[in-house]
Write a protein that holds these residues in place. Structure first.
Motif, PDB file in Angstrom:
ATOM      1  N   VAL A 140      60.928  62.454  70.119  1.00 47.96           N
ATOM      2  CA  VAL A 140      62.133  62.201  70.926  1.00 47.96           C
ATOM      3  C   VAL A 140      63.236  63.177  70.520  1.00 47.96           C
ATOM      4  O   VAL A 140      63.849  63.834  71.372  1.00 47.96           O
ATOM      5  CB  VAL A 140      62.592  60.732  70.789  1.00 47.96           C
ATOM      6  CG1 VAL A 140      64.017  60.542  71.297  1.00 47.96           C
ATOM      7  CG2 VAL A 140      61.627  59.805  71.523  1.00 47.96           C
ATOM      8  N   HIS A 141      63.491  63.273  69.240  1.00 45.22           N
ATOM      9  CA  HIS A 141      64.515  64.205  68.747  1.00 45.22           C
ATOM     10  C   HIS A 141      64.226  65.628  69.220  1.00 45.22           C
ATOM     11  O   HIS A 141      65.088  66.310  69.781  1.00 45.22           O
ATOM     12  CB  HIS A 141      64.568  64.152  67.219  1.00 45.22           C
ATOM     13  CG  HIS A 141      65.447  65.189  66.620  1.00 45.22           C
ATOM     14  ND1 HIS A 141      65.034  66.480  66.392  1.00 45.22           N
ATOM     15  CD2 HIS A 141      66.727  65.125  66.204  1.00 45.22           C
ATOM     16  CE1 HIS A 141      66.022  67.175  65.863  1.00 45.22           C
ATOM     17  NE2 HIS A 141      67.064  66.376  65.735  1.00 45.22           N
ATOM     18  N   ASP A 142      63.014  66.085  69.005  1.00 43.40           N
ATOM     19  CA  ASP A 142      62.675  67.469  69.302  1.00 43.40           C
ATOM     20  C   ASP A 142      62.731  67.769  70.802  1.00 43.40           C
ATOM     21  O   ASP A 142      63.180  68.845  71.210  1.00 43.40           O
ATOM     22  CB  ASP A 142      61.311  67.822  68.719  1.00 43.40           C
ATOM     23  CG  ASP A 142      61.319  67.792  67.179  1.00 43.40           C
ATOM     24  OD1 ASP A 142      62.410  67.715  66.571  1.00 43.40           O
ATOM     25  OD2 ASP A 142      60.212  67.829  66.603  1.00 43.40           O
ATOM     26  N   LEU A 169      65.237  70.524  75.213  1.00 45.11           N
ATOM     27  CA  LEU A 169      65.785  70.528  76.571  1.00 45.11           C
ATOM     28  C   LEU A 169      67.237  70.992  76.582  1.00 45.11           C
ATOM     29  O   LEU A 169      67.658  71.734  77.471  1.00 45.11           O
ATOM     30  CB  LEU A 169      65.699  69.134  77.189  1.00 45.11           C
ATOM     31  CG  LEU A 169      64.383  68.737  77.807  1.00 45.11           C
ATOM     32  CD1 LEU A 169      64.414  67.279  78.230  1.00 45.11           C
ATOM     33  CD2 LEU A 169      64.045  69.632  78.985  1.00 45.11           C
ATOM     34  N   SER A 170      67.991  70.549  75.595  1.00 42.91           N
ATOM     35  CA  SER A 170      69.416  70.861  75.557  1.00 42.91           C
ATOM     36  C   SER A 170      69.691  72.306  75.167  1.00 42.91           C
ATOM     37  O   SER A 170      70.605  72.933  75.702  1.00 42.91           O
ATOM     38  CB  SER A 170      70.125  69.928  74.580  1.00 42.91           C
ATOM     39  OG  SER A 170      69.961  68.594  74.982  1.00 42.91           O
ATOM     40  N   ARG A 171      68.907  72.834  74.262  1.00 36.36           N
ATOM     41  CA  ARG A 171      69.161  74.193  73.766  1.00 36.36           C
ATOM     42  C   ARG A 171      68.389  75.259  74.522  1.00 36.36           C
ATOM     43  O   ARG A 171      68.910  76.335  74.798  1.00 36.36           O
ATOM     44  CB  ARG A 171      68.817  74.258  72.282  1.00 36.36           C
ATOM     45  CG  ARG A 171      69.770  73.441  71.435  1.00 36.36           C
ATOM     46  CD  ARG A 171      69.400  73.505  69.978  1.00 36.36           C
ATOM     47  NE  ARG A 171      70.363  72.748  69.183  1.00 36.36           N
ATOM     48  CZ  ARG A 171      70.086  72.191  68.033  1.00 36.36           C
ATOM     49  NH1 ARG A 171      68.877  72.311  67.503  1.00 36.36           N
ATOM     50  NH2 ARG A 171      71.012  71.523  67.381  1.00 36.36           N
ATOM     51  N   GLU A 172      67.128  74.964  74.827  1.00 37.62           N
ATOM     52  CA  GLU A 172      66.266  75.959  75.470  1.00 37.62           C
ATOM     53  C   GLU A 172      66.159  75.760  76.975  1.00 37.62           C
ATOM     54  O   GLU A 172      65.583  76.577  77.673  1.00 37.62           O
ATOM     55  CB  GLU A 172      64.865  75.914  74.845  1.00 37.62           C
ATOM     56  CG  GLU A 172      64.872  76.191  73.342  1.00 37.62           C
ATOM     57  CD  GLU A 172      63.521  75.922  72.697  1.00 37.62           C
ATOM     58  OE1 GLU A 172      62.489  76.173  73.350  1.00 37.62           O
ATOM     59  OE2 GLU A 172      63.514  75.461  71.541  1.00 37.62           O
ATOM     60  N   ARG A 173      66.635  74.607  77.453  1.00 34.12           N
ATOM     61  CA  ARG A 173      66.598  74.243  78.879  1.00 34.12           C
ATOM     62  C   ARG A 173      65.188  74.012  79.394  1.00 34.12           C
ATOM     63  O   ARG A 173      64.927  74.041  80.589  1.00 34.12           O
ATOM     64  CB  ARG A 173      67.297  75.287  79.752  1.00 34.12           C
ATOM     65  CG  ARG A 173      68.690  75.662  79.312  1.00 34.12           C
ATOM     66  CD  ARG A 173      69.644  74.488  79.415  1.00 34.12           C
ATOM     67  NE  ARG A 173      71.000  74.898  79.088  1.00 34.12           N
ATOM     68  CZ  ARG A 173      71.662  74.464  78.026  1.00 34.12           C
ATOM     69  NH1 ARG A 173      71.109  73.626  77.183  1.00 34.12           N
ATOM     70  NH2 ARG A 173      72.897  74.858  77.804  1.00 34.12           N
ATOM     71  N   ARG A 174      64.266  73.771  78.464  1.00 27.58           N
ATOM     72  CA  ARG A 174      62.871  73.469  78.833  1.00 27.58           C
ATOM     73  C   ARG A 174      62.190  72.870  77.604  1.00 27.58           C
ATOM     74  O   ARG A 174      62.737  72.884  76.511  1.00 27.58           O
ATOM     75  CB  ARG A 174      62.138  74.699  79.325  1.00 27.58           C
ATOM     76  CG  ARG A 174      62.032  75.832  78.337  1.00 27.58           C
ATOM     77  CD  ARG A 174      61.452  77.135  78.890  1.00 27.58           C
ATOM     78  NE  ARG A 174      61.638  77.392  80.296  1.00 27.58           N
ATOM     79  CZ  ARG A 174      62.746  77.940  80.851  1.00 27.58           C
ATOM     80  NH1 ARG A 174      63.739  78.305  80.094  1.00 27.58           N
ATOM     81  NH2 ARG A 174      62.818  78.135  82.143  1.00 27.58           N
TER      82      ARG A 174
END
Length: 183
Positions: A118-120, A125-130
């Motif tokens: 869940v964390h990862d 998603l937030s940093r790499e947008r995928r």
């Protein structure tokens, strides 16, 4: 705060209707971004329905949902979100050392594979947008497709929450302490 909630003594009929829907649901009150959205009751009604699903109807257990919400609060530096969900996360069984590591901007040490995924996923998603292929495979293996879909939906909803909190500079209640940022 840049924009406060509409004056409760001067709500339009539509604002009052949506206010009452939110207040009579599992949240029990209207505050934070939901109160801001009442300026546009159609948005408030649609968003609160999605939020009710993400918080109370998803396939993720509360501990995992709250972990994801705290991760989103960290990503966005959304103090109100952190303040509102930290006690809920702890009550749901999230370990205090995980909460403290998140607050410090560190990746917690996870004993639980589901929590780690869940964390990862949230941070990818937030940093790499995928979600990178390897993490996607791990996510579907550990969480399953249905819970992964719910996790992505929760991330989207809490992006809306965080944007609203930050755009309108929603403050913590008087006397409460900011933990993610200095103010």
């Amino acid at each position: 705060m840049r924009l406060g909630p509409p004056d409760p003594n001067h709500l339009t009929a539509e604002q009052k209707r949506v206010h009452d829907i939110i207040a009579s649901g599992p949240r029990g009150r209207v505050r934070g971004p939901l109160a801001i959205w009442l300026h546009r009751p159609e948005l408030a009604e649609a968003a609160q329905a999605l939020g009710a699903y993400c918080r109370y109807g998803s396939s993720l257990d509360p501990k995992l949902s709250e972990l994801a919400i705290l991760c989103m609060a960290c990503v966005w530096q959304a103090e109100f979100e952190w303040w509102a969900h930290k006690p809920i996360a702890l009550k749901a069984g999230l370990a205090p050392e995980i909460v403290e590591a998140l607050k410090a901007g560190e990746r917690p040490s996870f004993a639980d594979r589901e929590e780690a995924v869940v964390h990862d996923v949230v941070f990818a998603l937030s940093r790499e947008r995928r979600i990178p292929d390897e993490l996607y495979a791990k996510g579907t293996d550990v969480l399953g497709a249905e819970r992964l879909v719910d996790l992505v939906g929760l991330c989207g909803y809490y992006t809306l929450i965080s944007m609203t909190l930050n755009a309108f500079d929603v403050s913590l209640p008087d006397g409460e302490t900011y933990e993610l940022t200095t103010r």
